[in-house]
Motif scaffolding. Structure first.
Motif, PDB file in Angstrom:
ATOM      1  N   LEU A  18       0.818  -1.207   0.000  1.00 52.72           N
ATOM      2  CA  LEU A  18       0.000   0.000   0.000  1.00 52.72           C
ATOM      3  C   LEU A  18       0.853   1.258   0.000  1.00 52.72           C
ATOM      4  CD1 LEU A  18      -2.912  -0.915   2.424  1.00 52.72           C
ATOM      5  CD2 LEU A  18      -2.931  -0.868  -0.057  1.00 52.72           C
ATOM      6  N   ALA A  19       2.078   1.161   0.506  1.00 56.43           N
ATOM      7  CA  ALA A  19       2.970   2.325   0.518  1.00 56.43           C
ATOM      8  C   ALA A  19       3.307   2.778  -0.907  1.00 56.43           C
ATOM      9  CB  ALA A  19       4.247   1.996   1.274  1.00 56.43           C
ATOM     10  N   GLN A  20       3.111   1.919  -1.901  1.00 54.16           N
ATOM     11  CA  GLN A  20       3.421   2.261  -3.284  1.00 54.16           C
ATOM     12  C   GLN A  20       2.249   2.897  -4.012  1.00 54.16           C
ATOM     13  OE1 GLN A  20       6.606   1.950  -4.375  1.00 54.16           O
ATOM     14  NE2 GLN A  20       6.931   1.376  -2.248  1.00 54.16           N
ATOM     15  N   ARG A  22      -1.111   5.676  -4.125  1.00 49.91           N
ATOM     16  CA  ARG A  22      -1.666   6.914  -3.577  1.00 49.91           C
ATOM     17  C   ARG A  22      -3.180   6.775  -3.525  1.00 49.91           C
ATOM     18  NH1 ARG A  22       1.678  11.662  -6.667  1.00 49.91           N
ATOM     19  NH2 ARG A  22       3.680  11.177  -5.739  1.00 49.91           N
ATOM     20  N   ALA A  25      -7.655   9.343   2.370  1.00 54.89           N
ATOM     21  CA  ALA A  25      -7.688   8.837   3.741  1.00 54.89           C
ATOM     22  C   ALA A  25      -9.119   8.547   4.193  1.00 54.89           C
ATOM     23  CB  ALA A  25      -7.040   9.853   4.681  1.00 54.89           C
ATOM     24  N   ILE A  71      -8.137   1.542   5.770  1.00 51.86           N
ATOM     25  CA  ILE A  71      -6.749   1.523   5.322  1.00 51.86           C
ATOM     26  C   ILE A  71      -6.282   2.968   5.267  1.00 51.86           C
ATOM     27  CG2 ILE A  71      -6.880  -0.654   4.080  1.00 51.86           C
ATOM     28  CD1 ILE A  71      -7.146   0.909   1.495  1.00 51.86           C
ATOM     29  N   LYS A  72      -5.107   3.208   5.736  1.00 46.71           N
ATOM     30  CA  LYS A  72      -4.583   4.565   5.829  1.00 46.71           C
ATOM     31  C   LYS A  72      -3.409   4.742   4.878  1.00 46.71           C
ATOM     32  CE  LYS A  72      -7.317   5.475   9.251  1.00 46.71           C
ATOM     33  NZ  LYS A  72      -8.636   5.808   8.846  1.00 46.71           N
ATOM     34  N   PRO A  73      -3.423   5.833   4.123  1.00 45.77           N
ATOM     35  CA  PRO A  73      -2.268   6.088   3.256  1.00 45.77           C
ATOM     36  C   PRO A  73      -1.048   6.429   4.095  1.00 45.77           C
ATOM     37  CG  PRO A  73      -3.770   7.949   3.197  1.00 45.77           C
ATOM     38  CD  PRO A  73      -4.430   6.886   4.017  1.00 45.77           C
ATOM     39  N   ARG A  74       0.062   6.023   3.615  1.00 52.49           N
ATOM     40  CA  ARG A  74       1.313   6.285   4.329  1.00 52.49           C
ATOM     41  C   ARG A  74       1.873   7.611   3.855  1.00 52.49           C
ATOM     42  NH1 ARG A  74       6.311   2.187   3.987  1.00 52.49           N
ATOM     43  NH2 ARG A  74       7.899   3.767   4.190  1.00 52.49           N
ATOM     44  N   THR A  75       2.226   8.458   4.796  1.00 51.43           N
ATOM     45  CA  THR A  75       2.863   9.723   4.453  1.00 51.43           C
ATOM     46  C   THR A  75       4.339   9.439   4.255  1.00 51.43           C
ATOM     47  OG1 THR A  75       1.272  10.894   5.813  1.00 51.43           O
ATOM     48  CG2 THR A  75       3.248  12.090   5.185  1.00 51.43           C
ATOM     49  N   GLN A  76       4.787   9.691   3.062  1.00 53.10           N
ATOM     50  CA  GLN A  76       6.160   9.355   2.743  1.00 53.10           C
ATOM     51  C   GLN A  76       6.770  10.474   1.927  1.00 53.10           C
ATOM     52  OE1 GLN A  76       6.543   5.421   1.210  1.00 53.10           O
ATOM     53  NE2 GLN A  76       8.610   5.724   0.503  1.00 53.10           N
ATOM     54  N   ASP A  78      10.465  11.181   0.060  1.00 53.04           N
ATOM     55  CA  ASP A  78      11.794  10.681  -0.291  1.00 53.04           C
ATOM     56  C   ASP A  78      12.595  11.787  -0.959  1.00 53.04           C
ATOM     57  OD1 ASP A  78      11.270   8.090   0.566  1.00 53.04           O
ATOM     58  OD2 ASP A  78      10.439   7.498  -1.367  1.00 53.04           O
TER      59      ASP A  78
END
Length: 105
Positions: A18-20, A22, A25, A71-76, A78
């Motif tokens: 899921l981190a991949q 978008r 929320a 399910i929660k989106p990951r704030t990322q 890079d």
């Protein structure tokens, strides 16, 4: 002795982190989804959600995945540092400050 049913075909199982992806929320999610398989030897295309060959557009005809809850989106964020440098040296001209024998780019 029990007879097992004969199955013809194939199966695939995939994991997509899921981190991949978008996505919003919101508590309940409905996602568009489509899977396609091409068999070139038979000039055949198979789709999970059938789409007519003459359909206008593609994405709006995808199937829908319901029931995606909590399910929660990951704030990322890079950052990939990147730099390029080049130094050329040559014989400089005496008395000319613009041609000193080095070019740094």
């Amino acid at each position: 002795m029990s007879k097992r049913p004969c199955t013809v075909g194939w199966a695939a199982e995939m994991r997509i982190p899921l981190a991949q992806l978008r996505f919003s929320a919101s508590e309940n999610q409905v996602w568009g989804f489509e899977v396609k398989r091409d068999l070139y030897r038979h000039d055949e295309s198979d789709l999970w959600q059938p789409i007519a060959r003459n359909a206008s557009g593609l994405v709006h005809n995808f199937g829908l995945l319901h029931g995606l809850k909590d399910i929660k989106p990951r704030t990322q964020f890079d950052v990939t540092p990147y730099g390029v440098a080049k130094l050329e040296t040559y014989e400089g001209e005496e008395g000319n400050p613009w041609v000193d024998g080095t070019d740094l780019k």
